[in-house]
Every structure is written in structure tokens, then in C-alpha cells.
Design an enzyme around this catalytic site. Structure first.
Site, PDB file in Angstrom:
ATOM      1  N   VAL A 183      22.863  12.104   9.464  1.00  0.00           N
ATOM      2  CA  VAL A 183      23.454  10.825   9.831  1.00  0.00           C
ATOM      3  C   VAL A 183      24.421  11.094  10.989  1.00  0.00           C
ATOM      4  CG1 VAL A 183      24.773   8.821   9.062  1.00  0.00           C
ATOM      5  CG2 VAL A 183      23.314  10.054   7.433  1.00  0.00           C
ATOM      6  N   CYS A 184      24.278  10.329  12.052  1.00  0.00           N
ATOM      7  CA  CYS A 184      25.199  10.393  13.182  1.00  0.00           C
ATOM      8  C   CYS A 184      25.274  11.815  13.743  1.00  0.00           C
ATOM      9  CB  CYS A 184      26.570   9.872  12.742  1.00  0.00           C
ATOM     10  SG  CYS A 184      27.690   9.460  14.092  1.00  0.00           S
ATOM     11  N   THR A 185      26.486  12.373  13.876  1.00  0.00           N
ATOM     12  CA  THR A 185      26.649  13.695  14.478  1.00  0.00           C
ATOM     13  C   THR A 185      26.271  14.821  13.532  1.00  0.00           C
ATOM     14  OG1 THR A 185      28.997  13.523  13.916  1.00  0.00           O
ATOM     15  CG2 THR A 185      28.376  13.022  16.187  1.00  0.00           C
TER      16      THR A 185
END
Length: 317
Positions: A104-106
Site C-alpha cells: 500500500v502506498c510507499t
């Protein structure tokens, strides 16, 4: 037997990255005979503080076995976490035994540091996409996608996109009915195509002047009309020359470019989410000529409308 999910956390992770996917798996587990068992993990176990200051109790990596799915969350602490050799080794080991590895995301940076993303198409938060490209040049970064599924690796953009990815995982595991009912319980969209833009054109073009914000909203509602500089200037009672100069200063692009971006966004939504003929969509969104729309799609999305539709239909994740 429940599907075992490992949720990998580290100091200064993003709380909603973890909570969103966990909630999707939890709710899905209440809606059918099969379900999920989610375990929060960290290097040493115990309470791990998120960037908000709230903490989650975790199990140490040394104490866990194999998982069906490993989910690595993002957050402000991802830079320190991606440099941790123990975390890299754990991710690589799980990738060798798990059915799939997700971020998720970074969290994508940790997967990349572990060597899992080379040659794969992935996404991350749009603000970090160029950094990911520069640091890991072998990774094929789709900067604007909500989530991407490439083989056993799934990646998603920030927070709400993690929920979209989790719903896609639930649908793959438990079927469309459970996926849809999970989304209803969470009061979110059930099927937001992974290739859809992370943010709207109107948000990107936020103006420093209220009159131009109002004008952009009017353009978005009137895409079928002729939207020349003369017509737009008259809407805000300005001369065409002064309007063009002021609009570019306030919005960051020319009026023609702003109109095209809004038309492209509306056209892509219809191409991906409807069965309308391409010719009809071209008329509805103000391109009128399908070839003109095709050229705009290739410039903006690097593929024609037909390919965008095929990808949305064949790979809804």
C-alpha cells in the site's frame, strides 16, 4: 481454514494504510463461510507507533510462519524500513512461499528494495512515483494507477487505494458477491478500476482564483459545447488575451490544455466503465471526432481508447 494475511508494519507507518485493508478483510470474513486471519508483524514485535502516534500490537518476524498473502504498508518511516536488511530478507522469504505479496502506498519501496519489483509494472502514491522510478530504474512505475496486479505482486496508491486493492483481493478469493457486500458495508465503491486516475483533473488544476475554479466546474459540466478561448473568456467577463494570461498564471496550464484534460478524464471514465461505442463517447465528451480522441489518449495515456477498455475489462484488478 482462513486465508492467512501478514500485515508488515514498521515505526512511523501510515495508520490508515494498515486499517483500511484490515477492515476489508475483517468485514469480508463475516459475510461467508470462508474468511481471513490477519496478523500484524514487525521486526521485533510489540507495540509499533504509527506516524499519527497511535500504535498497533505486533508479532515479531521470528515467531511467524508462512502466509498466503503479505501486505506491506506505507508511511513516513518507509525510508528507514527499506534500508533494514532483516526486513528485506523477510519479504524475499515470504515472496518465495506466499501466493502473493502486496503493498500500500510507499510500501512499494520496501518491495523494490527486496528485489521483487524489477521488470514489473507497479504503482505507488503519485507524489513518490518519480522517486521510485529514479531509485529503482528497472521497475515499471505507473504513476497514475490506483492499483496494479502484475503476477503474484499487487501494488496500490495511498490509503483509499489500498482499500480498492483489498476489495479486489477479496473478490479474487471469495467471489464478486462477497466483494460487493464488503464494499457496501464499508460504504465505498465496489469496483474502481485499478487503472483509474489517482486524483481528478479538477483537483490537479485547483486555481488560485475562485472565478477560475467556478469556470473549471462549468467546463466539466459542459464538455459537449464548443469551449474556445473567446467563449471561456466571456464566461468570466474578460478579454480573450487577458483571460489566457490570467488563466495560465492561476491554473498552471493553458485554457486549451485544461479543457483537454477534463475531456480526457470524462472520456476515460466512460471507456473503462461503460459499453458505449467509442464514437458516442467522443461526441459526449466534446472530442466529436473519434480520431481526435484517439490521438489525445495516446498522448496522455500512451494507448488508444480501445486498449484502455480492453485492459479495464481483462484486468479489473
Amino acid at each position: 481454514m482462513p486465508i492467512r494475511i501478514g500485515l508488515l508494519l514498521y515505526p512511523d507507518f501510515q495508520l490508515l494504510d494498515a486499517a483500511g485493508v484490515t477492515a476489508a478483510f475483517e468485514i469480508a470474513s463475516t459475510l461467508g463461510d470462508a474468511g481471513y486471519e490477519t496478523t500484524a508483524l514487525s521486526l521485533h514485535g510489540g507495540l509499533v507507533r504509527s506516524s499519527s502516534g497511535m500504535a498497533i500490537e505486533t508479532v515479531p518476524l521470528a515467531a511467524v510462519g508462512a502466509f498466503d498473502t503479505l501486505v506491506v504498508v506505507g508511511g513516513e518511516g518507509h525510508r528507514q524500513a527499506m534500508a533494514c536488511l532483516e526486513l528485506q530478507a523477510f519479504i524475499r522469504h515470504q515472496a518465495g512461499t506466499a501466493r502473493r505479496v502486496c503493498s500500500v502506498c510507499t510500501g512499494a519501496f520496501l518491495l523494490a528494495a527486496a528485489g521483487l519489483l524489477d521488470g514489473r509494472r507497479v504503482t505507488t502514491h503519485w507524489q513518490q512515483a518519480e522517486v521510485l522510478k529514479a531509485r529503482f530504474p528497472e521497475v515499471r512505475v505507473s504513476a497514475d494507477a490506483i492499483h496494479v496486479h502484475d503476477g503474484p505482486v499487487w501494488t496500490s496508491a495511498g490509503i483509499s487505494a489500498g482499500i480498492d486493492m483489498a476489495l479486489a483481493l477479496v473478490t479474487e478469493d471469495l467471489g464478486a458477491d462477497i466483494g460487493r457486500r464488503t464494499a457496501q458495508q464499508m460504504v465505498v465503491f465496489y469496483h474502481r478500476p485499478g487503472g483509474q486516475s489517482q486524483f481528478s483533473a479538477l483537483l490537479e488544476m485547483g486555481s488560485t482564483q475562485e472565478r477560475f475554479d467556478d469556470l473549471l466546474g462549468w467546463i466539466r459540466s459542459n464538455l459537449q459545447q464548443r469551449l474556445t478561448v473567446d467563449i471561456l473568456a466571456s464566461r468570466v467577463s474578460m478579454s480573450p488575451r487577458n483571460f489566457s494570461r490570467s488563466f495560465r498564471a492561476a491554473v498552471g496550464m493553458s485554457p486549451a490544455r485544461a479543457v483537454e484534460k477534463l475531456r480526457l478524464e470524462a472520456a476515460r471514465e466512460r471507456v473503462e466503465q461503460s459499453a458505449l461505442p467509442i464514437e458516442t463517447i467522443a461526441v459526449m465528451t466534446g472530442f466529436h471526432d473519434p480520431e481526435r480522441m484517439r490521438r489525445a489518449f495516446v498522448r496522455e495515456f500512451h494507448q488508444p481508447p480501445q486498449a484502455v477498455r480492453r485492459n479495464a475489462n481483462c484486468n479489473p484488478n
